[in-house]
Enzyme design. Structure first.
Site, mmCIF file in Angstrom:
data_model
loop_
_atom_site.group_PDB
_atom_site.id
_atom_site.type_symbol
_atom_site.label_atom_id
_atom_site.label_comp_id
_atom_site.label_asym_id
_atom_site.label_seq_id
_atom_site.Cartn_x
_atom_site.Cartn_y
_atom_site.Cartn_z
ATOM 1 C CG MET A 1 6.880 15.085 8.686
ATOM 2 S SD MET A 1 7.558 14.943 7.096
ATOM 3 C CE MET A 1 8.637 15.950 6.686
ATOM 4 C CB CYS A 2 1.162 13.122 9.948
ATOM 5 S SG CYS A 2 1.114 15.370 10.267
ATOM 6 N NE ARG A 3 4.023 8.200 9.993
ATOM 7 C CZ ARG A 3 4.796 7.791 8.980
ATOM 8 N NH1 ARG A 3 5.348 6.638 8.907
ATOM 9 N NH2 ARG A 3 5.209 8.525 8.135
ATOM 10 C CB VAL A 86 -2.176 10.330 14.574
ATOM 11 C CG1 VAL A 86 -3.488 9.434 14.903
ATOM 12 C CG2 VAL A 86 -1.132 9.312 13.949
ATOM 13 C CG ASN A 112 3.763 12.237 6.644
ATOM 14 O OD1 ASN A 112 4.073 13.108 7.551
ATOM 15 N ND2 ASN A 112 4.391 11.048 6.472
#
Length: 266
Positions: A1-3, A86, A112
């Site tokens: 997953m994302c940050r 990101v 996210n």
């Protein structure tokens, strides 16, 4: 997953969160500590507010650590409200249109998490949008579609209620499709005045969310993962929470969509 990371307060250079800290968002793009995947290399994006009501935005598909334009912009741009992201894709190709933040008018949104079984309910959810809202869809991600559902549910007049109603629509669509309702939602969004965030999941594994004072009297940040561990008191946001941050205060309220409760009970 994302940050991701977001900031609200006195104007600071974006680099003070995105590129400069020891565990900055750039570092997290290649070595996250609190994500299922340590690498977030499927693109990046910035949305920042200045003198105009709508945000500026920069997105691209390169890994964040290898884009010299990103580092240069963060060094030069100063803002009192910005969102940075990101991406680690959980669906949807690696394209500029699929990179966060997404923007509609003065609103910006980044996420996210993921909608479980998305391909089985995507068409139903897209068809539920008005033509005017659907015409804003540029990419193919579940995140962008969730943002459009929020807009359709009255985001501009009722942010908390709009997220709750959008969540209910997703979970009800899953139930009707015979899919076990599954949603992970740790998101931040803004209208250029206030900063909002949510941490929610249909199980007890919502992606992480933290907040902290950036500096005394300067501002506050809300992040998916702390960008430093020294000299800053990070507070974890409880699961099933909705956060409203203004320049004067931060409030945290419970978040529990009715349909989600019914779906889980069934």
């Amino acid at each position: 997953m994302c940050r991701w990371a977001a900031y609200l307060g006195e104007a600071i250079f974006l680099e003070e969160i995105v590129t400069a800290p020891c565990h900055s968002l750039i570092v997290q793009s290649r070595q996250a500590r609190e994500a299922k995947s340590p690498t977030n290399a499927d693109g990046f994006g910035l949305a920042w507010y200045g003198d105009r009501p709508e945000p500026g935005r920069y997105r691209d598909t390169l890994p964040a650590w290898s884009d010299l334009n990103l580092a240069s912009l963060c060094r030069q741009i100063k803002s009192g409200l910005f969102l940075a992201h990101v991406r680690a894709s959980t669906g949807g190709g690696t394209s500029r249109m699929n990179c966060h933040p997404f923007v509609s008018g003065r609103w910006s949104f980044m996420h996210n998490g993921q909608i479980g079984g998305f391909e089985k309910i995507r068409r139903v959810l897209e068809n539920s949008l008005s033509d005017a809202v659907f015409d804003q869809r540029e990419g193919t991600t579940d995140s962008e579609l969730f943002f459009l559902l929020m807009i359709a549910e009255g985001l501009s007049r009722d942010p908390h209620g709009a997220v709750s109603r959008a969540t209910s629509r997703v979970l009800e669509a899953s139930r009707l499709a015979g899919v076990n309702p599954s949603l992970k939602l740790t998101a931040a969004f803004s209208d250029g005045q206030a900063l909002y965030a949510i941490r929610y999941a249909t199980d007890d594994q919502a992606p992480t969310l933290y907040t902290a004072a950036f500096a005394k009297g300067v501002g506050r940040c809300i992040v998916s993962e702390p960008f430093d561990r020294d000299g800053r008191a990070w507070h974890e946001i409880p699961q099933s929470s909705f956060v409203t941050m203004t320049r004067n205060c931060t409030s945290i309220h419970p978040f529990a969509p009715t349909v989600a409760e019914l779906a889980l009970a069934g």
